[in-house]
Design a protein around this motif. Structure first.
Motif, PDB file in Angstrom:
ATOM      1  N   GLY A 256       0.829  -1.203   0.000  1.00  0.00           N
ATOM      2  CA  GLY A 256       0.000   0.000   0.000  1.00  0.00           C
ATOM      3  C   GLY A 256       0.865   1.254   0.000  1.00  0.00           C
ATOM      4  N   THR A 257       1.916   1.246   0.845  1.00  0.00           N
ATOM      5  CA  THR A 257       2.817   2.396   0.901  1.00  0.00           C
ATOM      6  C   THR A 257       3.453   2.634  -0.461  1.00  0.00           C
ATOM      7  OG1 THR A 257       3.285   1.876   3.187  1.00  0.00           O
ATOM      8  CG2 THR A 257       4.819   3.350   2.094  1.00  0.00           C
ATOM      9  N   GLY A 258       3.875   1.556  -1.103  1.00  0.00           N
ATOM     10  CA  GLY A 258       4.486   1.684  -2.425  1.00  0.00           C
ATOM     11  C   GLY A 258       3.509   2.290  -3.421  1.00  0.00           C
ATOM     12  N   GLU A 259       2.246   1.892  -3.319  1.00  0.00           N
ATOM     13  CA  GLU A 259       1.259   2.416  -4.258  1.00  0.00           C
ATOM     14  C   GLU A 259       0.977   3.890  -4.031  1.00  0.00           C
ATOM     15  OE1 GLU A 259      -1.856  -0.437  -3.872  1.00  0.00           O
ATOM     16  OE2 GLU A 259      -0.733  -1.901  -5.047  1.00  0.00           O
ATOM     17  N   ILE A 260       0.977   4.295  -2.765  1.00  0.00           N
ATOM     18  CA  ILE A 260       0.777   5.708  -2.470  1.00  0.00           C
ATOM     19  C   ILE A 260       1.932   6.524  -3.044  1.00  0.00           C
ATOM     20  CG2 ILE A 260       0.792   7.376  -0.580  1.00  0.00           C
ATOM     21  CD1 ILE A 260      -0.646   5.051   1.022  1.00  0.00           C
ATOM     22  N   THR A 261       3.150   5.977  -2.866  1.00  0.00           N
ATOM     23  CA  THR A 261       4.326   6.679  -3.390  1.00  0.00           C
ATOM     24  C   THR A 261       4.205   6.850  -4.907  1.00  0.00           C
ATOM     25  OG1 THR A 261       5.598   5.613  -1.647  1.00  0.00           O
ATOM     26  CG2 THR A 261       6.843   6.666  -3.403  1.00  0.00           C
ATOM     27  N   LYS A 262       3.734   5.809  -5.565  1.00  0.00           N
ATOM     28  CA  LYS A 262       3.532   5.886  -7.010  1.00  0.00           C
ATOM     29  C   LYS A 262       2.558   7.005  -7.368  1.00  0.00           C
ATOM     30  CE  LYS A 262       4.122   1.044  -8.346  1.00  0.00           C
ATOM     31  NZ  LYS A 262       3.363  -0.184  -8.569  1.00  0.00           N
TER      32      LYS A 262
ATOM     33  N   THR C 257       9.249  -0.693  -3.680  1.00  0.00           N
ATOM     34  CA  THR C 257       8.983   0.651  -3.162  1.00  0.00           C
ATOM     35  C   THR C 257      10.229   1.506  -3.255  1.00  0.00           C
ATOM     36  OG1 THR C 257       7.384  -0.309  -1.645  1.00  0.00           O
ATOM     37  CG2 THR C 257       8.164   1.905  -1.134  1.00  0.00           C
ATOM     38  N   GLY C 258      11.359   0.903  -2.898  1.00  0.00           N
ATOM     39  CA  GLY C 258      12.612   1.641  -2.980  1.00  0.00           C
ATOM     40  C   GLY C 258      12.899   2.083  -4.409  1.00  0.00           C
ATOM     41  N   GLU C 259      12.597   1.207  -5.361  1.00  0.00           N
ATOM     42  CA  GLU C 259      12.880   1.547  -6.751  1.00  0.00           C
ATOM     43  C   GLU C 259      11.961   2.651  -7.260  1.00  0.00           C
ATOM     44  OE1 GLU C 259      12.827  -2.268  -8.612  1.00  0.00           O
ATOM     45  OE2 GLU C 259      14.774  -2.762  -7.747  1.00  0.00           O
ATOM     46  N   ILE C 260      10.715   2.615  -6.814  1.00  0.00           N
ATOM     47  CA  ILE C 260       9.791   3.686  -7.199  1.00  0.00           C
ATOM     48  C   ILE C 260      10.284   5.015  -6.648  1.00  0.00           C
ATOM     49  CG2 ILE C 260       7.471   4.574  -6.774  1.00  0.00           C
ATOM     50  CD1 ILE C 260       6.669   1.521  -6.755  1.00  0.00           C
ATOM     51  N   THR C 261      10.740   4.971  -5.389  1.00  0.00           N
ATOM     52  CA  THR C 261      11.246   6.203  -4.783  1.00  0.00           C
ATOM     53  C   THR C 261      12.414   6.745  -5.602  1.00  0.00           C
ATOM     54  OG1 THR C 261      10.619   5.271  -2.657  1.00  0.00           O
ATOM     55  CG2 THR C 261      12.051   7.196  -2.615  1.00  0.00           C
ATOM     56  N   ALA C 266      14.489  10.732  -9.398  1.00  0.00           N
ATOM     57  CA  ALA C 266      15.185  11.057 -10.642  1.00  0.00           C
ATOM     58  C   ALA C 266      14.337  11.988 -11.502  1.00  0.00           C
ATOM     59  CB  ALA C 266      15.494   9.760 -11.387  1.00  0.00           C
ATOM     60  N   TYR C 267      13.066  11.654 -11.667  1.00  0.00           N
ATOM     61  CA  TYR C 267      12.201  12.498 -12.499  1.00  0.00           C
ATOM     62  C   TYR C 267      12.030  13.873 -11.875  1.00  0.00           C
ATOM     63  CZ  TYR C 267      11.083   8.833 -15.804  1.00  0.00           C
ATOM     64  OH  TYR C 267      11.175   7.896 -16.782  1.00  0.00           O
ATOM     65  N   ALA C 268      11.909  13.901 -10.538  1.00  0.00           N
ATOM     66  CA  ALA C 268      11.780  15.194  -9.864  1.00  0.00           C
ATOM     67  C   ALA C 268      12.982  16.073 -10.183  1.00  0.00           C
ATOM     68  CB  ALA C 268      11.654  14.977  -8.351  1.00  0.00           C
ATOM     69  N   ALA C 269      14.183  15.468 -10.170  1.00  0.00           N
ATOM     70  CA  ALA C 269      15.397  16.236 -10.467  1.00  0.00           C
ATOM     71  C   ALA C 269      15.355  16.784 -11.895  1.00  0.00           C
ATOM     72  CB  ALA C 269      16.618  15.338 -10.269  1.00  0.00           C
ATOM     73  N   LEU C 270      14.881  15.932 -12.826  1.00  0.00           N
ATOM     74  CA  LEU C 270      14.846  16.347 -14.235  1.00  0.00           C
ATOM     75  C   LEU C 270      13.958  17.566 -14.441  1.00  0.00           C
ATOM     76  CD1 LEU C 270      14.685  12.951 -16.180  1.00  0.00           C
ATOM     77  CD2 LEU C 270      16.642  14.415 -15.724  1.00  0.00           C
ATOM     78  N   VAL C 271      12.947  17.710 -13.614  1.00  0.00           N
ATOM     79  CA  VAL C 271      12.046  18.850 -13.744  1.00  0.00           C
ATOM     80  C   VAL C 271      12.539  20.024 -12.898  1.00  0.00           C
ATOM     81  CG1 VAL C 271       9.712  19.687 -13.331  1.00  0.00           C
ATOM     82  CG2 VAL C 271      10.069  17.398 -14.287  1.00  0.00           C
TER      83      VAL C 271
ATOM     84  N   THR E 257      16.166   1.781   1.184  1.00  0.00           N
ATOM     85  CA  THR E 257      15.072   2.690   0.850  1.00  0.00           C
ATOM     86  C   THR E 257      15.171   3.967   1.673  1.00  0.00           C
ATOM     87  OG1 THR E 257      13.695   0.789   0.373  1.00  0.00           O
ATOM     88  CG2 THR E 257      12.572   2.883   0.707  1.00  0.00           C
ATOM     89  N   GLY E 258      15.469   3.786   2.947  1.00  0.00           N
ATOM     90  CA  GLY E 258      15.612   4.953   3.816  1.00  0.00           C
ATOM     91  C   GLY E 258      16.726   5.864   3.325  1.00  0.00           C
ATOM     92  N   GLU E 259      17.813   5.258   2.867  1.00  0.00           N
ATOM     93  CA  GLU E 259      18.945   6.071   2.419  1.00  0.00           C
ATOM     94  C   GLU E 259      18.627   6.812   1.126  1.00  0.00           C
ATOM     95  OE1 GLU E 259      22.120   3.266   2.528  1.00  0.00           O
ATOM     96  OE2 GLU E 259      22.153   3.355   4.708  1.00  0.00           O
ATOM     97  N   ILE E 260      17.875   6.161   0.261  1.00  0.00           N
ATOM     98  CA  ILE E 260      17.462   6.835  -0.968  1.00  0.00           C
ATOM     99  C   ILE E 260      16.571   8.030  -0.639  1.00  0.00           C
ATOM    100  CG2 ILE E 260      16.023   6.582  -3.020  1.00  0.00           C
ATOM    101  CD1 ILE E 260      17.034   3.586  -2.946  1.00  0.00           C
ATOM    102  N   THR E 261      15.674   7.816   0.308  1.00  0.00           N
ATOM    103  CA  THR E 261      14.794   8.912   0.706  1.00  0.00           C
ATOM    104  C   THR E 261      15.610  10.082   1.221  1.00  0.00           C
ATOM    105  OG1 THR E 261      13.182   7.235   1.302  1.00  0.00           O
ATOM    106  CG2 THR E 261      12.765   9.464   2.100  1.00  0.00           C
TER     107      THR E 261
END
Lengths: 321, 321, 321, 321, 321
Positions: A256-262, C257-261, C266-271, E257-261
């Motif tokens: 669920g957390t992953g989906e929210i992040t998406k 989830t980590g990969e989505i983050t 990355a996309y945020a940086a591009l913008v 994941t935490g570190e990426i964040t």
């Protein structure tokens, strides 16, 4: 409180007898006395202890309550403690019954429950050919009655788990699901503590050296043993699935957390890209031909909407929105 | 330190005797000596070893301390080590008592605890018909006293778990909850290490071949066995629930992270959308008719507020805020 | 419903007999009767109980159904309950068969399944040298047939797990994978509850004191025992892997989830970076020479694109996009 | 390498003897030979095998090393393999000693360790009344010495866990903590593999049928058994807590991620809100009265700072910063 | 396919014999026949069954294959099924060998493997003093050979785990690590299923009542038992560590994941703050003195860079970048 005090001979009821005459009837051959107490005072219990010549340690246990389920031999008599589960709404309430079983008497002492053993007594009195087996059969009949009360409780817990499973996979209020899974686990533990200790001791009532009072009714006690195993198996299965459900729930929550992040990422993109375009045309360069075009503004707006529409469709397809 | 040194005959106290005469009294038939030591020096212990003719390995164990709970036979005498839990605030302190039990003597050596066995001695002296059983009964009485001290500790741990459960589901300071669950698990382990080893050895005091000093008091030791099983069952149940609570807590924390992400996303949206609108009207296109309208600015502000109000309501409904 | 009622002598079929004559044939030496019932009414069962003189507790169990698998001795006869798994699509349906086996009779009572034991009967009739062993061999043959039905079900569950493993590592619809792993775990539990209780009781049919009806066919029952162990081992292995798969799935989800983050970042940086540049040139300082350059605007755009291109490549290389 | 080769009679040292005369001394009654080898070559071992008439399988094991700890009977002699843990910095190194114990000889073969059994020999020679028990006592003394070397290692592991616990709850370098917990788990496994296999076999040296060489020293072997149980209990407890610590660590890490997300959200808000305000006053509407006010700019800046100050305080109070 | 068919007498090879004469040689006293089959057809197997008078159930098992490892007694002969692991690249392939061992014959039937028992035969023929023990020794020699093939496989799995551990802590491609840990767990299960069932049955070949063919070689079978325990212990240890590694991996992923964040937050800050400043100077207030300063623009740029430099250093120090 004295609920009942009846003498039986040859499987037939002789009649209610006063508590003081118990010791007389106990001495008669072919005769046995079946007494039921409910939440007795210490005095009532000690009077019974004198009439039946009960062991002080057993009387102490029956008086204190909060015992583990058990069956103990004291000389040629048995002392048993059984737990009786009762569903009060969503909670399980555990009542306790202590049984003193001698060659020609049965004394039941129940605590904290309204539900007695009148049904057992009536059924037994209707079947004199079985009641002829004496106190051992009465012991069986009461125990059978208690064990039969486990099944509806376990079934209710099974229904509860099924409801929780649906909630978990529907991702409905996971906070609530966790709490209820935790409480379900607790109830299963309470039930196990009522059932497990009985299994081994019941085994001793029909296999190997059998206590004198159970001789001749071993097949009945094996039947109870089998019922206990059934309850135990159901409880073990439930426990196993609750643990799995808890871990599955964690997976669902993480997902669920992953989906929210998406979704967060997708919506951020929908806002950030037009913001960038607006920023570009907010620059103060002298020489920006687009700014002077008559259709510059509406075209720019259209491009913003177009890009967002395109992104929206892509995110949709990718399942991010 | 010698706390007590008393000779008994036929269940009645003969009187305090000097340590040097112990070996004389021990030889008398129908007579037994009950000695209590507290934190003895090596010399005191060795003096006792000579008087009672104790086995060097057992004396060594009693002197070193830090033993596992155990009951060992040395010829016709027993050597037992029991752990006595004491609650000091939130911590469990484990004291140790070593017991040497022979046909006509009992020697208790306790370490690291103020709480002795005076109450046991007094109760025993008030019941000469029981004390007549001799050293075996004294052994039972001390052991019973020790095992009874387990219950309040286990109950305190149960209360601790209940408090932690509330904190977990209230999402109150999860960092603290984790730490306390971990420490609770540790305390349960300490208790188990005190109780588990005793269960099997106590079983040998009443079933099968029973040591000579316990003959005649088997039913009493079975009672202790039953109490130990009860403590053990409670500890197992607690341990099971603590493990579940730890995993539930992880779920709650993960869920909390998800909820924060949701709020973050919602607030970001509330700021980003008006920022985009402001960006649009910050563009420098020549031909942007809205810019020249008298009400352009206030209407734009109103639209910003309106959109945010609308988003706010939607997020509220979706439970993101 | 009475499916079959046949008398056999010396391993050869005598012929179908009417239900009322069963008790006569049962009395003949060297002769045995093999009766098959399907979903019988209480009356039918009780008629059989009279003909074969069955124990009321066993008849009660056969009538109620929903028993644990078991093999019980009643005097010189056996009462067995076996579960028969049937795959209905993805679900496992458990049918039940009760077997009453006496020195010269076999009565099978199946419930809730179309698949009977005609094949067993035919094979047995083709091998009179084996059928000569009497009711014990028939018991073996039915049991062997039931146990053989476990293998395809377990194999189907193995295939199901393999499919799920692929889905997990392909990161395909994890939500679905979790649900199916959970259901697979449940099915494994149902199968275990059918198999485990049989293992111990089957062991008693060939080792130690063997029931009279099984004497002479022990090696056959050891073969069944071996098959049950094989099923049990497979189930245990599957269970172990399902639990691991569940935890692996959680890891995959967390990693997702980590990969989505990462992608979000990355996309945020591009913008964000071009937005910053645009912001800089949107400042209203009087003295900003770039603004007056003829190529200021296109150069700035080129720089924006250049930076984004550079970032894109770096993110690609780092695996963030 | 031959370290020592001494003959004893009646508990007293006769003197060092040459290896070739061993077989002579072994034949004398009341006499026993105690030989110590260190990292012997195959030839040395085989010479000993001839002198003592050792079983080829045992010699093979002693030569190959890397055995499980075990005690095996070969006729009237014993073959034992023990693991000796040594702490090298943070690592556990496992050395191995093989013991051949016959009615009048003891041969110890140690590999990979400097620490020998000189202390055992000296203590034994100082206590002739014990050494008189013969080879069985020497066996006990060596085994006792080996088991005593387990305690400091286990204590060191306990200290290591305590340090890790502190690091976990201090949230100090979780990456390091995970790795060290993993390695600690590994060390515990190595220790368990040294201890567990010995427990059961040691039990056979004092209970039931005891090998001839251990007769008369059973109480000593029970003492070793008790020590092994103690080590085992400590190891089990440690293992249990390490597993819990690993799961607690995961919770702490997850919680840490949640806290970072919170701070990220808070700081983002502190920047985004003033950016929005700046955006609003960057709009190009003709009719924006604030823009013409003399104090417009400083007031706007003050509002930005004010809002950020307010947000800062709220986030602080909510524990997000 | 018939690989070998040799008759032995008194530990010495008599010579190859034709398959049809087997039954003659089997009848001779002091003589035994050792036959090796490879992937036999049903006809070949049945021919052997006639020559050796094998039990149909055992022949059936040898023909079907896919049995659990087991050792079964049929009268005075043994039937054993062993699994032979072979490493094919990263995969474990399980071949199967069935052994029929009678008082004067050994028949080995292997399936699915090239690696036979020629080495065993050669070693045995070189040691006639051992081969004299007859078929029991040959049984030992083959079994020993099979069990010795387990060690390199287990060692390879150990190496695999070590590589995975390094990958986990290096945070290298966690997706790959998870998959390989899962597969490693699966391989361990396959190995356990080959080893575990043998342990108990091998125990029966040297302790208690020993099958006739193994009498006189018990110590050799105890050696195999010991090897099996060693393999089993290694497998259990590996399994335990794999489970821990999986959970450690999850912790590493969560931490990642935490570190990426953190990095995301840091970079966002580096862009957002200058964007805010640019926004401020993009406001259109009439009265903004900075805008008119000659150095306004470069100073502002310098401030932006300065703030970012300061933030960069702080994030570095805090370990966020």
């Amino acid at each position: 409180m004295l609920v009942n005090c009846v003498a039986y001979q040859n499987g037939r009821k002789l009649g209610d007898i006063p508590a003081e005459q118990i010791s007389e009837y106990v001495k008669r051959p072919e005769c046995f006395v079946w007494v039921a107490l409910k939440d007795p005072t210490r005095e009532e219990l000690e009077a019974m202890a004198r009439e039946f010549d009960l062991h002080p340690l057993a009387v102490e246990d029956a008086h204190n309550g909060h015992q583990r389920p058990k069956i103990e031999e004291y000389g040629d008599s048995l002392f048993a403690v059984l737990h009786i589960p009762e569903l009060h709404g969503d909670d399980i309430h555990m009542a306790e019954v202590s049984l003193f079983v001698g060659p020609n008497y049965v004394l039941s002492v129940r605590r904290g429950t309204e539900a007695g053993f009148v049904a057992v007594r009536e059924r037994s009195e209707r079947e004199p050919h079985l009641l002829k087996h004496g106190s051992g059969f009465v012991f069986y009949a009461i125990m059978d009655n208690v064990v039969d009360r486990y099944f509806p409780v376990v079934d209710a817990l099974e229904v509860e788990l099924e409801k929780l499973e649906e909630a978990i996979f529907a991702d409905d209020s996971p906070r609530q699901s966790i709490r209820e899974l935790y409480q379900l686990k607790h109830k299963l533990m309470v039930m196990r503590h009522a059932v497990e200790p009985l299994i081994e001791v019941t085994h001793k009532l029909y296999g190997g050296r059998v206590p004198q009072v159970c001789v001749g009714t071993q097949e009945y006690f094996r039947d109870i043993y089998d019922h206990l195993l059934r309850v135990s198996q159901q409880l073990d299965g439930l426990r196993d699935m609750v643990i799995t459900a808890l871990s599955v729930n964690l997976s669902m929550i993480t997902m669920g957390t992953g989906e929210i992040t998406k979704r967060l990422a997708a919506y951020a993109a929908l806002v950030a890209v037009p913001t960038l375009i607006a920023g570009v045309y907010g620059m103060n360069f002298k020489n920006m031909p687009e700014l002077d075009w008559v259709w510059g503004y509406p075209v720019t707006l259209a491009i913003m909407v177009g890009i967002d529409g395109f992104l929206w469709l892509r995110f949709r397809k990718a399942g991010w929105l």
